[in-house]
Design a protein around this motif. Structure first.
Motif, PDB file in Angstrom:
ATOM      1  N   LYS A   1      47.150  51.723  -2.183  1.00 17.39           N
ATOM      2  CA  LYS A   1      48.365  52.220  -2.833  1.00 17.39           C
ATOM      3  C   LYS A   1      49.570  51.810  -2.002  1.00 17.39           C
ATOM      4  O   LYS A   1      49.454  51.603  -0.802  1.00 17.39           O
ATOM      5  N   VAL A   2      50.723  51.712  -2.667  1.00 23.34           N
ATOM      6  CA  VAL A   2      51.973  51.446  -1.963  1.00 23.34           C
ATOM      7  C   VAL A   2      52.915  52.628  -2.158  1.00 23.34           C
ATOM      8  O   VAL A   2      52.838  53.349  -3.148  1.00 23.34           O
ATOM      9  N   LYS A   3      53.786  52.786  -1.179  1.00 21.94           N
ATOM     10  CA  LYS A   3      54.741  53.893  -1.199  1.00 21.94           C
ATOM     11  C   LYS A   3      56.037  53.397  -0.569  1.00 21.94           C
ATOM     12  O   LYS A   3      56.014  52.632   0.397  1.00 21.94           O
TER      13      LYS A   3
ATOM     14  N   LYS B   1      61.769  51.082  -6.033  1.00 23.35           N
ATOM     15  CA  LYS B   1      60.894  52.190  -6.419  1.00 23.35           C
ATOM     16  C   LYS B   1      59.545  51.612  -6.798  1.00 23.35           C
ATOM     17  O   LYS B   1      59.442  50.453  -7.215  1.00 23.35           O
ATOM     18  N   VAL B   2      58.529  52.418  -6.634  1.00 20.46           N
ATOM     19  CA  VAL B   2      57.175  52.012  -6.984  1.00 20.46           C
ATOM     20  C   VAL B   2      57.006  52.149  -8.490  1.00 20.46           C
ATOM     21  O   VAL B   2      57.428  53.135  -9.084  1.00 20.46           O
TER      22      VAL B   2
ATOM     23  N   ASP C   1      51.948  54.773 -10.525  1.00 18.75           N
ATOM     24  CA  ASP C   1      51.468  55.708  -9.502  1.00 18.75           C
ATOM     25  C   ASP C   1      51.269  55.058  -8.135  1.00 18.75           C
ATOM     26  O   ASP C   1      50.796  55.695  -7.207  1.00 18.75           O
ATOM     27  N   GLY C   2      51.612  53.782  -8.017  1.00 14.57           N
ATOM     28  CA  GLY C   2      51.509  53.097  -6.732  1.00 14.57           C
ATOM     29  C   GLY C   2      50.180  52.441  -6.449  1.00 14.57           C
ATOM     30  O   GLY C   2      50.029  51.771  -5.434  1.00 14.57           O
TER      31      GLY C   2
ATOM     32  N   ILE D   1      58.421  50.271   3.120  1.00  9.75           N
ATOM     33  CA  ILE D   1      57.227  50.239   2.282  1.00  9.75           C
ATOM     34  C   ILE D   1      55.994  50.421   3.146  1.00  9.75           C
ATOM     35  O   ILE D   1      55.866  49.830   4.203  1.00  9.75           O
ATOM     36  N   GLU D   2      55.086  51.228   2.632  1.00  9.15           N
ATOM     37  CA  GLU D   2      53.854  51.533   3.354  1.00  9.15           C
ATOM     38  C   GLU D   2      52.657  51.298   2.442  1.00  9.15           C
ATOM     39  O   GLU D   2      52.724  51.602   1.249  1.00  9.15           O
TER      40      GLU D   2
ATOM     41  N   LEU E   1      48.929  52.523   1.751  1.00 12.77           N
ATOM     42  CA  LEU E   1      48.073  53.680   2.048  1.00 12.77           C
ATOM     43  C   LEU E   1      46.626  53.326   1.787  1.00 12.77           C
ATOM     44  O   LEU E   1      46.318  52.537   0.947  1.00 12.77           O
TER      45      LEU E   1
ATOM     46  N   ASP F   1      59.590  54.711   1.222  1.00 12.82           N
ATOM     47  CA  ASP F   1      60.322  55.821   1.818  1.00 12.82           C
ATOM     48  C   ASP F   1      61.775  55.696   1.363  1.00 12.82           C
ATOM     49  O   ASP F   1      62.503  54.819   1.831  1.00 12.82           O
TER      50      ASP F   1
END
Length: 63
Positions: free
Chosen positions: A2-4, A33-34, A37-38, A60-61, A63, A6
């Motif tokens: 997944k990506v997120k 923005k993602v 749901d990422g 960007i992270e 997960l 901040d």
């Protein structure tokens, strides 16, 4: 995977949605923005990593 993003670190450079438009978009103010749901679909892992490595703010992270 997944990506997120901040939102406190994003400065709106737009590299994420330029490099991986199926994963990222822009909000009404031009910040990243993602999309959805990422969750990164199969075959989109490389664009996700490219977006992460090209974000100048490291917003960007994965997960």
């Amino acid at each position: 995977m997944k990506v997120k993003i901040d939102p406190g670190r994003c400065q709106g450079h737009g590299r994420c949605y330029d490099l991986a438009p199926s994963l990222f978009g822009e909000d009404e103010e031009g910040y990243g923005k993602v999309v959805g749901d990422g969750v990164v679909p199969p075959g989109e892992e490389q664009p996700a990593r490219l977006a992460v490595s090209n974000c100048p703010e490291r917003a960007i992270e994965i997960l």
